[in-house]
Each structure stands twice: as C-alpha cells, then as structure tokens.
Enzyme design. Structure first.
Site, PDB file in Angstrom:
ATOM      1  N   GLN A   1      -6.159   7.710   4.304  1.00 44.35           N
ATOM      2  CA  GLN A   1      -5.004   7.717   5.219  1.00 44.35           C
ATOM      3  C   GLN A   1      -3.678   7.455   4.497  1.00 44.35           C
ATOM      4  O   GLN A   1      -2.608   7.600   5.066  1.00 44.35           O
ATOM      5  CB  GLN A   1      -5.207   6.672   6.331  1.00 44.35           C
ATOM      6  CG  GLN A   1      -6.330   7.050   7.271  1.00 44.35           C
ATOM      7  CD  GLN A   1      -6.866   5.861   8.067  1.00 44.35           C
ATOM      8  OE1 GLN A   1      -6.562   5.708   9.240  1.00 44.35           O
ATOM      9  NE2 GLN A   1      -7.648   5.022   7.417  1.00 44.35           N
TER      10      GLN A   1
ATOM     11  N   MET B   1      -7.005   2.521   9.925  1.00 41.89           N
ATOM     12  CA  MET B   1      -6.196   1.457   9.301  1.00 41.89           C
ATOM     13  C   MET B   1      -5.059   1.021  10.228  1.00 41.89           C
ATOM     14  O   MET B   1      -4.894   1.553  11.316  1.00 41.89           O
ATOM     15  CB  MET B   1      -5.616   1.957   7.984  1.00 41.89           C
ATOM     16  CG  MET B   1      -6.515   1.702   6.788  1.00 41.89           C
ATOM     17  SD  MET B   1      -5.624   2.051   5.263  1.00 41.89           S
ATOM     18  CE  MET B   1      -6.801   1.457   4.063  1.00 41.89           C
TER      19      MET B   1
ATOM     20  N   ARG C   1       1.146  -6.434  -4.811  1.00 39.69           N
ATOM     21  CA  ARG C   1       1.135  -7.236  -3.578  1.00 39.69           C
ATOM     22  C   ARG C   1       1.496  -8.644  -4.029  1.00 39.69           C
ATOM     23  O   ARG C   1       0.659  -9.391  -4.518  1.00 39.69           O
ATOM     24  CB  ARG C   1      -0.233  -7.199  -2.914  1.00 39.69           C
ATOM     25  CG  ARG C   1      -0.555  -5.860  -2.245  1.00 39.69           C
ATOM     26  CD  ARG C   1      -1.448  -6.048  -1.042  1.00 39.69           C
ATOM     27  NE  ARG C   1      -1.890  -4.793  -0.447  1.00 39.69           N
ATOM     28  CZ  ARG C   1      -1.251  -4.162   0.529  1.00 39.69           C
ATOM     29  NH1 ARG C   1      -0.121  -4.663   1.006  1.00 39.69           N
ATOM     30  NH2 ARG C   1      -1.733  -3.047   1.035  1.00 39.69           N
TER      31      ARG C   1
ATOM     32  N   GLY D   1       0.843  -1.202   0.000  1.00 41.36           N
ATOM     33  CA  GLY D   1       0.000   0.000   0.000  1.00 41.36           C
ATOM     34  C   GLY D   1       0.871   1.242   0.000  1.00 41.36           C
ATOM     35  O   GLY D   1       1.800   1.330   0.792  1.00 41.36           O
TER      36      GLY D   1
ATOM     37  N   ASP E   1       1.400   1.599   8.698  1.00 43.90           N
ATOM     38  CA  ASP E   1       1.098   0.764   9.870  1.00 43.90           C
ATOM     39  C   ASP E   1       2.158   0.874  10.971  1.00 43.90           C
ATOM     40  O   ASP E   1       1.910   0.495  12.112  1.00 43.90           O
ATOM     41  CB  ASP E   1       0.973  -0.714   9.446  1.00 43.90           C
ATOM     42  CG  ASP E   1      -0.098  -0.927   8.396  1.00 43.90           C
ATOM     43  OD1 ASP E   1      -0.946  -0.036   8.225  1.00 43.90           O
ATOM     44  OD2 ASP E   1      -0.087  -1.988   7.737  1.00 43.90           O
TER      45      ASP E   1
ATOM     46  N   GLY F   1       6.224  -2.163   2.958  1.00 44.68           N
ATOM     47  CA  GLY F   1       5.948  -2.606   4.324  1.00 44.68           C
ATOM     48  C   GLY F   1       6.490  -4.005   4.572  1.00 44.68           C
ATOM     49  O   GLY F   1       7.474  -4.431   3.948  1.00 44.68           O
ATOM     50  N   ASN F   2       5.818  -4.738   5.450  1.00 41.92           N
ATOM     51  CA  ASN F   2       6.332  -6.038   5.880  1.00 41.92           C
ATOM     52  C   ASN F   2       6.537  -7.044   4.749  1.00 41.92           C
ATOM     53  O   ASN F   2       7.556  -7.737   4.722  1.00 41.92           O
ATOM     54  CB  ASN F   2       5.374  -6.633   6.918  1.00 41.92           C
ATOM     55  CG  ASN F   2       5.756  -6.163   8.299  1.00 41.92           C
ATOM     56  OD1 ASN F   2       6.919  -6.233   8.676  1.00 41.92           O
ATOM     57  ND2 ASN F   2       4.798  -5.660   9.044  1.00 41.92           N
TER      58      ASN F   2
ATOM     59  N   ARG G   1     -25.017  10.597  20.505  1.00 41.98           N
ATOM     60  CA  ARG G   1     -24.744   9.356  19.779  1.00 41.98           C
ATOM     61  C   ARG G   1     -23.377   8.782  20.153  1.00 41.98           C
ATOM     62  O   ARG G   1     -22.539   9.481  20.712  1.00 41.98           O
ATOM     63  CB  ARG G   1     -24.708   9.627  18.271  1.00 41.98           C
ATOM     64  CG  ARG G   1     -26.040   9.884  17.628  1.00 41.98           C
ATOM     65  CD  ARG G   1     -25.779  10.284  16.191  1.00 41.98           C
ATOM     66  NE  ARG G   1     -26.995  10.531  15.451  1.00 41.98           N
ATOM     67  CZ  ARG G   1     -27.037  11.193  14.297  1.00 41.98           C
ATOM     68  NH1 ARG G   1     -25.926  11.679  13.785  1.00 41.98           N
ATOM     69  NH2 ARG G   1     -28.169  11.373  13.669  1.00 41.98           N
TER      70      ARG G   1
HETATM   71  O1  F6P Z   1      -0.387  -1.943   4.980  1.00 42.47           O
HETATM   72  C1  F6P Z   1      -0.968  -0.716   4.733  1.00 42.47           C
HETATM   73  C2  F6P Z   1      -2.466  -0.835   4.705  1.00 42.47           C
HETATM   74  O2  F6P Z   1      -3.024   0.424   4.425  1.00 42.47           O
HETATM   75  C3  F6P Z   1      -3.102  -1.428   5.967  1.00 42.47           C
HETATM   76  O3  F6P Z   1      -3.235  -0.477   6.982  1.00 42.47           O
HETATM   77  C4  F6P Z   1      -4.390  -1.963   5.421  1.00 42.47           C
HETATM   78  O4  F6P Z   1      -4.868  -3.041   6.196  1.00 42.47           O
HETATM   79  C5  F6P Z   1      -4.005  -2.447   4.048  1.00 42.47           C
HETATM   80  O5  F6P Z   1      -2.861  -1.700   3.657  1.00 42.47           O
HETATM   81  C6  F6P Z   1      -5.094  -2.292   3.024  1.00 42.47           C
HETATM   82  O6  F6P Z   1      -4.615  -2.800   1.824  1.00 42.47           O
HETATM   83  P1  F6P Z   1      -5.378  -2.715   0.445  1.00 42.47           P
HETATM   84  O7  F6P Z   1      -5.353  -1.285   0.006  1.00 42.47           O
HETATM   85  O8  F6P Z   1      -4.585  -3.606  -0.446  1.00 42.47           O
HETATM   86  O9  F6P Z   1      -6.772  -3.162   0.718  1.00 42.47           O
END
Ligand code: F6P
Length: 300
Positions: free
Chosen positions: A290, A185, A80, A12, A143, A112-113, A178
C-alpha cells in the site's frame, strides 16, 4: 544574503513522497535569487544528526530530478525518530548549530504525524530562541490522519491499492462459501479502510474509531448466509479494536496484547468468526504494498 534550504523525508514512505521532494527542489531553483543550495538529510533528522547530508542542487542532474517526480520510495531514506518532549534537551542545540553552519533559512520535513511533531518542536525551539528559520511540514502519509489537512499526499495511491486488493478478493470469494478478511493499513485511523471498503464493496467494515462487537459481526455474517449470500468480505483496519479491548486501560491493553499470539488483528477476528459462524475464513494483508507503486493521478 541568500539562504539555503534543508529537506528531509521521514516515517513510512508513500508512492508520492519523492514528488514532494521534487516540488521543493524545483521551486527552490525557480527562486535562485533568494535561495542558494537545497541540502537533503540522508535518513531524516536521525541521519542529519550523524552528519549525513547531500547537496541536492549539485548532485542531482535534470534527468534525476524528473525521475523523482514519479518514483516511489523515499529517495533520501527515512527514519522513525522522535525528538525529546523537553525542548531543553541538548539535541536541539546541536541541531541548530548544524542548521547555522549550513546557513539554513527553511527546513522542509516530509512525513506523517511523527514528522509533523519534529517540525513543530523545531519550530517552537526556534521561536523561543529567536532563530529565524522556518519549519515547514509537508503532510505525507497513507493514513490521511494529519490534523488540519483534508487529504495527505500518498493516501489516494494507497487507497487504489487497498481497493484493488478487495476487488481481487471478489473474484475468488465468488467461487467459495467463505469469509474473507482484507486487513488494511492506517495505523490507528480508519480512513483507508473506510474508503477502500466502500469503494471495493466490502460487506463489513471495521474501523479503530468504532470498536466492534464480534458477536454482532458474526450475526451479520450469519444473516447474510441465511439471505443466500454465500460469501462475505470484511475490510478490517489494522488498528480495529473490540469493544472489550477499547474499555481496557492502556497498561491492561498492553499486557493483554503481549500475551496474544495472533500476528495481527485480522487473525484474531478470523479465529473468532470461524468459531462463531462455522464458516471457513481466509485472510489477505496487502501490507506494505500500500506504500509502493506509481503515484495515482490525485497524488500527482
Ligand atoms: O504511517 C504509515 C504506516 O504505513 C501505517 O499505516 C502503518 O501502521 C505503519 O506505517 C507501519 O510502519 P512500519 O513500516 O514502520 O512497520
């Protein structure tokens, strides 16, 4: 002999992912006595495998390069794609043949990871096969969950957006009795929710790391009402999990989720809280906003 550099973006994007790309190209240009071209993988390692690359040293003008510094989204495109766990898989041989054809001395992988996992696997393959190519993982994710880092690039810009979302909910929350849920995220970690929740003044913060008891959450909200607080804001991590679900095995949890009709955890919690407190509940999901917008000062 000069070596070339290869760079890719993956996973992402964040507001600042192109700034990392800019940094690599700019720094490579400052070492032109050792470094030749900087090649970019189009759509990460997946695109590279299909032969999609560009020569960033040639194809980007100075103006383009400057624009990269502050332009969000992944300029090179993302993917991905997970490399196989088995390092004997033929894809590794194919990748290294391609690296050698391009005379690559270092590969930078920004992500990322999963991207760090790619850099790690390639690095281990190189070590086992005596290949002199360096693999450098550039830790980019909103994240903030990459091992060995204090802050990942993109976290702070996303934090500003999530905090702003909670701030904005205060305005309308103050006008209605409310319960408001803002789902933040962060995948399976709660960094973004924790920081935004505290900064935005959320009344309840639910994180994946601390499975919640919905009855306790409802009791806390009822207590607030009894104390004269006519609204409550919850910052809920997208990966938040109940105590009951956290106690399930992986396969039991998957089976349960497959039957769940709620689009996300916020909806599940909203239904339960509406039933337990009798209050109206509203949900806000800033979602992919975000990962966009201009990078903030910290990330720059
Ligand atoms: O890893 C970054 C992130 O934005 C996470 O916070 C979120 O769970 C994920 O990517 C969403 O990924 P996608 O845009 O592929 O649905």
């Amino acid at each position: 002999m000069k070596k070339n550099i290869l760079v890719g973006q993956s996973g992402g994007p964040t507001a600042v992912i192109n700034a990392s790309l800019y940094g690599i190209i700019k720094e490579a240009a400052a070492h032109s006595e050792q470094i030749g071209s900087v090649y970019g993988m189009i759509n990460g390692i997946e695109g590279f495998l299909s032969g999609h690359i560009m020569d960033l040293s040639k194809e980007l003008s100075d103006e383009d390069l400057e624009l990269l510094r502050l332009t969000p989204a992944a300029y090179l495109g993302s993917c991905r794609y997970k490399l196989p766990e088995n390092l004997d898989a033929s894809v590794y041989t194919l990748l290294f043949e391609k690296f050698e054809q391009l005379n690559i001395g270092a590969v930078f992988y920004i992500g990322g990871n999963d991207s760090m996992d790619t850099a790690d696997k390639l690095s281990r393959w190189a070590a086992h096969n005596n290949k002199e190519i360096s693999f450098i993982g550039v830790p980019k994710t909103i994240d903030n969950d990459i091992w060995g880092t204090d802050m990942t690039f993109g976290f702070h810009s996303a934090l500003d957006i999530a905090t702003h979302a909670i701030d904005c909910i205060h305005t309308t929350a103050a006008s209605h009795s409310r319960i408001f849920i803002v789902e933040v995220m962060g995948h399976k970690t709660g960094w973004l929710t924790l920081h935004a929740g505290i900064a935005g003044g959320a009344d309840v913060i639910l994180l994946p790391e601390l499975p919640y008891d919905i009855h306790k959450v409802a009791d806390a909200l009822k207590q607030r009402t009894e104390n004269g607080k006519h609204f409550s804001i919850l910052a809920v991590a997208e990966g938040a999990i109940s105590k009951e679900d956290a106690a399930l095995t992986r396969s039991e949890y998957k089976k349960k989720k497959s039957k769940n009709t709620c689009p996300s955890i916020a909806y599940e919690i909203a239904d339960q809280l509406a039933a337990e407190t009798g209050q109206e509940v509203r949900i806000t999901i800033p979602g992919h906003t975000q990962r966009g917008g201009s990078p903030n000062a910290y990330d720059r």
